[in-house]
Design a protein around this motif. Structure first.
Motif, PDB file in Angstrom:
ATOM      1  N   LEU A   1       0.815  -1.211   0.000  1.00 46.55           N
ATOM      2  CA  LEU A   1       0.000   0.000   0.000  1.00 46.55           C
ATOM      3  C   LEU A   1       0.848   1.261   0.000  1.00 46.55           C
ATOM      4  O   LEU A   1       0.360   2.333  -0.369  1.00 46.55           O
ATOM      5  CB  LEU A   1      -0.942   0.006   1.204  1.00 46.55           C
ATOM      6  CG  LEU A   1      -1.968  -1.124   1.259  1.00 46.55           C
ATOM      7  CD1 LEU A   1      -2.976  -0.874   2.368  1.00 46.55           C
ATOM      8  CD2 LEU A   1      -2.688  -1.272  -0.080  1.00 46.55           C
ATOM      9  N   VAL A   2       2.110   1.149   0.423  1.00 44.19           N
ATOM     10  CA  VAL A   2       3.005   2.310   0.365  1.00 44.19           C
ATOM     11  C   VAL A   2       3.155   2.776  -1.077  1.00 44.19           C
ATOM     12  O   VAL A   2       3.149   3.981  -1.373  1.00 44.19           O
ATOM     13  CB  VAL A   2       4.382   1.963   0.972  1.00 44.19           C
ATOM     14  CG1 VAL A   2       5.371   3.107   0.755  1.00 44.19           C
ATOM     15  CG2 VAL A   2       4.251   1.658   2.460  1.00 44.19           C
ATOM     16  N   LEU A   3       3.251   1.814  -2.000  1.00 46.86           N
ATOM     17  CA  LEU A   3       3.402   2.164  -3.412  1.00 46.86           C
ATOM     18  C   LEU A   3       2.098   2.706  -3.993  1.00 46.86           C
ATOM     19  O   LEU A   3       2.113   3.574  -4.866  1.00 46.86           O
ATOM     20  CB  LEU A   3       3.879   0.949  -4.202  1.00 46.86           C
ATOM     21  CG  LEU A   3       5.293   0.474  -3.827  1.00 46.86           C
ATOM     22  CD1 LEU A   3       5.633  -0.813  -4.547  1.00 46.86           C
ATOM     23  CD2 LEU A   3       6.332   1.544  -4.128  1.00 46.86           C
ATOM     24  N   VAL A   4       0.946   2.190  -3.504  1.00 48.19           N
ATOM     25  CA  VAL A   4      -0.344   2.755  -3.930  1.00 48.19           C
ATOM     26  C   VAL A   4      -0.467   4.187  -3.426  1.00 48.19           C
ATOM     27  O   VAL A   4      -0.934   5.085  -4.140  1.00 48.19           O
ATOM     28  CB  VAL A   4      -1.514   1.904  -3.409  1.00 48.19           C
ATOM     29  CG1 VAL A   4      -2.852   2.510  -3.828  1.00 48.19           C
ATOM     30  CG2 VAL A   4      -1.409   0.471  -3.934  1.00 48.19           C
ATOM     31  N   PHE A   5      -0.008   4.428  -2.189  1.00 47.81           N
ATOM     32  CA  PHE A   5      -0.018   5.777  -1.623  1.00 47.81           C
ATOM     33  C   PHE A   5       0.908   6.693  -2.417  1.00 47.81           C
ATOM     34  O   PHE A   5       0.583   7.864  -2.665  1.00 47.81           O
ATOM     35  CB  PHE A   5       0.400   5.722  -0.151  1.00 47.81           C
ATOM     36  CG  PHE A   5       0.334   7.051   0.553  1.00 47.81           C
ATOM     37  CD1 PHE A   5      -0.871   7.723   0.694  1.00 47.81           C
ATOM     38  CD2 PHE A   5       1.487   7.631   1.062  1.00 47.81           C
ATOM     39  CE1 PHE A   5      -0.933   8.958   1.337  1.00 47.81           C
ATOM     40  CE2 PHE A   5       1.439   8.860   1.712  1.00 47.81           C
ATOM     41  CZ  PHE A   5       0.225   9.526   1.852  1.00 47.81           C
ATOM     42  N   TRP A   6       2.054   6.173  -2.827  1.00 47.93           N
ATOM     43  CA  TRP A   6       2.992   6.914  -3.669  1.00 47.93           C
ATOM     44  C   TRP A   6       2.298   7.331  -4.963  1.00 47.93           C
ATOM     45  O   TRP A   6       2.407   8.479  -5.406  1.00 47.93           O
ATOM     46  CB  TRP A   6       4.207   6.025  -3.939  1.00 47.93           C
ATOM     47  CG  TRP A   6       5.314   6.605  -4.778  1.00 47.93           C
ATOM     48  CD1 TRP A   6       5.317   7.787  -5.465  1.00 47.93           C
ATOM     49  CD2 TRP A   6       6.585   6.001  -5.037  1.00 47.93           C
ATOM     50  NE1 TRP A   6       6.510   7.961  -6.139  1.00 47.93           N
ATOM     51  CE2 TRP A   6       7.306   6.882  -5.891  1.00 47.93           C
ATOM     52  CE3 TRP A   6       7.185   4.804  -4.642  1.00 47.93           C
ATOM     53  CZ2 TRP A   6       8.603   6.580  -6.344  1.00 47.93           C
ATOM     54  CZ3 TRP A   6       8.469   4.526  -5.098  1.00 47.93           C
ATOM     55  CH2 TRP A   6       9.166   5.404  -5.924  1.00 47.93           C
ATOM     56  N   LEU A   7       1.566   6.401  -5.570  1.00 44.93           N
ATOM     57  CA  LEU A   7       0.841   6.696  -6.808  1.00 44.93           C
ATOM     58  C   LEU A   7      -0.237   7.748  -6.571  1.00 44.93           C
ATOM     59  O   LEU A   7      -0.439   8.650  -7.397  1.00 44.93           O
ATOM     60  CB  LEU A   7       0.234   5.407  -7.354  1.00 44.93           C
ATOM     61  CG  LEU A   7      -0.250   5.390  -8.806  1.00 44.93           C
ATOM     62  CD1 LEU A   7       0.891   5.694  -9.758  1.00 44.93           C
ATOM     63  CD2 LEU A   7      -0.870   4.036  -9.138  1.00 44.93           C
ATOM     64  N   LEU A   8      -0.936   7.634  -5.450  1.00 43.98           N
ATOM     65  CA  LEU A   8      -1.963   8.627  -5.096  1.00 43.98           C
ATOM     66  C   LEU A   8      -1.345  10.013  -4.934  1.00 43.98           C
ATOM     67  O   LEU A   8      -1.878  11.007  -5.460  1.00 43.98           O
ATOM     68  CB  LEU A   8      -2.669   8.208  -3.813  1.00 43.98           C
ATOM     69  CG  LEU A   8      -3.606   9.244  -3.170  1.00 43.98           C
ATOM     70  CD1 LEU A   8      -4.760   9.601  -4.104  1.00 43.98           C
ATOM     71  CD2 LEU A   8      -4.142   8.719  -1.839  1.00 43.98           C
ATOM     72  N   LEU A   9      -0.238  10.102  -4.224  1.00 40.78           N
ATOM     73  CA  LEU A   9       0.429  11.396  -4.033  1.00 40.78           C
ATOM     74  C   LEU A   9       0.872  11.989  -5.374  1.00 40.78           C
ATOM     75  O   LEU A   9       0.788  13.206  -5.574  1.00 40.78           O
ATOM     76  CB  LEU A   9       1.646  11.239  -3.115  1.00 40.78           C
ATOM     77  CG  LEU A   9       1.365  11.005  -1.632  1.00 40.78           C
ATOM     78  CD1 LEU A   9       2.686  10.891  -0.871  1.00 40.78           C
ATOM     79  CD2 LEU A   9       0.522  12.131  -1.049  1.00 40.78           C
ATOM     80  N   ALA A  10       1.336  11.124  -6.277  1.00 45.75           N
ATOM     81  CA  ALA A  10       1.755  11.608  -7.596  1.00 45.75           C
ATOM     82  C   ALA A  10       0.567  12.193  -8.350  1.00 45.75           C
ATOM     83  O   ALA A  10       0.700  13.215  -9.045  1.00 45.75           O
ATOM     84  CB  ALA A  10       2.393  10.473  -8.390  1.00 45.75           C
ATOM     85  N   ASN A  11      -0.601  11.581  -8.235  1.00 51.33           N
ATOM     86  CA  ASN A  11      -1.793  12.105  -8.905  1.00 51.33           C
ATOM     87  C   ASN A  11      -2.228  13.434  -8.283  1.00 51.33           C
ATOM     88  O   ASN A  11      -2.614  14.365  -8.993  1.00 51.33           O
ATOM     89  CB  ASN A  11      -2.931  11.092  -8.838  1.00 51.33           C
ATOM     90  CG  ASN A  11      -4.026  11.367  -9.862  1.00 51.33           C
ATOM     91  OD1 ASN A  11      -3.827  12.114 -10.820  1.00 51.33           O
ATOM     92  ND2 ASN A  11      -5.185  10.783  -9.661  1.00 51.33           N
TER      93      ASN A  11
END
Length: 388
Positions: A140-150
């Motif tokens: 989920l850290v990587l999903v959160f990373w993707l969310l922050l990028a968006n």
């Protein structure tokens, strides 16, 4: 309350809609690139294209994979029916918002679009925590990373700044995810297949050098996001390219030639170290190695190929079909690898660039259209039961 089979598991609806969008979004961008239509004055044609491939197509595939894997991790029932339908509707609202941003405004578009990954993170976090599966919280850290990028992408647009940093951040998140998850799937599935064939020579087990290879890739990606042209970025990228190539070579991918369903995992993963090698070259000789080649080795190459590899295998395995590639599946793989190689090659061929872009786009579209045609019926019908 009963629901159609396509809503039984996340992979069904997510993979099908993602493939449909991938097959539609690239032709739309090519038409806009040719000046035949205007996609978005607010974001610009290139930023719209990048956003929709990363946060439209890839994000939905990540959702489908994640919510299919979580029940295996936690032992809980899958997210299905109306909760799954609502997640997909949020994603669809984001696509419509991005197509109509000039009409509804950038703030409304940002809120609608960001809601999808936020919802995915919230629901996935709830499931993993409820199942006390603490080890997989790191995904989920990587999903959160993707969310922050968006979020950063939309914030840049709202403030009038360039979106380059946020788009690099999203590519970095996806490549890191492929490095981690693809690095689990390819050797594991290969080992199981080789054992069944009675082969003693198996993929090397995970060790300290594998961890160092992954770490070097993640550090290189972070440096690239922050400082894409620095000497440090190039040096760590070169190290990551060597270590990840070495890691891939230890998985015995060449032995999987008789089964394209496995071979494609190795071919897809190979685009990860290729991207790092191109990045190293780009930092040292930007006049010879275009930035576009780096980005598309990772996006069209690693993301495009690995997502289709996972989509085809998961669709077959989770619906009770034999885990072997049909002629249609082989055609999908040939088309997507061709699309990726042509897209990487395009910026190197100045006078042929536009032609290569179009051929690459056609191959990409063909790959996903074949997926929709051949896997759509599988995804929309009940699981196949074995005859007794």
């Amino acid at each position: 309350m009963s629901h159609p089979p396509v809503l039984n598991h996340a992979f069904r609806i997510c993979f099908l809609l993602a493939a449909m969008w991938a097959a539609a979004a690239v032709p739309l961008w090519l038409l806009s690139y040719a000046g035949a239509l205007s996609l978005s004055n607010v974001y610009g044609e290139m930023a719209w294209h990048a956003h929709e491939m990363l946060f439209g197509y890839a994000a939905l595939v990540v959702c489908g994979f994640l919510f299919t894997a979580i029940p295996n991790w936690t032992g809980r029932l899958p997210v299905a029916g109306w909760p799954l339908a609502i997640l997909v509707l949020i994603w669809l609202a984001g696509r419509l918002a991005m197509l109509n941003a000039d009409r509804i405004g950038t703030m409304a578009t940002a809120v609608i679009d960001v809601a999808f990954l936020a919802a995915v993170l919230a629901v996935a976090g709830r499931e993993i925590i409820a199942g006390k599966n603490w080890r997989n919280l790191r995904v989920l850290v990587l999903v959160f990373w993707l969310l922050l990028a968006n979020v950063a992408f939309h914030a840049s647009v709202l403030s009038g700044d360039a979106t380059d940093l946020s788009l690099r951040g999203s590519v970095g998140a996806l490549v890191a995810l492929i490095t981690l998850v693809g690095g689990r799937l390819a050797p594991s599935f290969t080992r199981n297949w080789l054992v069944k064939r009675g082969t003693d020579r198996l993929p090397a087990p995970f060790g300290r050098l594998d961890a160092i290879a992954i770490a070097s890739g993640v550090v290189a990606l972070l440096l690239w996001v922050i400082s894409p042209s620095s000497a440090a970025t190039g040096a760590v990228a070169a190290l990551a390219a060597l270590l990840l190539t070495w890691r891939l070579a230890r998985w015995r991918g060449w032995a999987t030639r008789p089964e394209p369903l496995l071979l494609i995992l190795h071919l897809g993963y190979a685009f990860v170290p290729l991207g790092f090698a191109l990045l190293a070259g780009n930092t040292w000789r930007p006049d010879m190695i275009p930035t576009s080649a780096v980005i598309h080795a990772w996006t069209a190459g690693a993301v495009g190929t690995m997502t289709l590899a996972v989509m085809t295998r998961s669709s077959l395995g989770h619906t009770g079909h034999a885990l072997t590639a049909t002629p249609a599946t082989v055609a999908i793989y040939v088309a997507i690898v061709s699309a990726a190689l042509l897209r990487v090659a395009a910026p190197f061929a100045s006078q042929w660039q536009y032609g290569l872009l179009n051929v690459s786009g056609a191959a990409w579209t063909l790959a996903f259209l074949i997926f929709v045609a051949s896997y759509g019926p599988i995804l929309c019908t009940a699981r196949k039961t074995k005859a007794h």
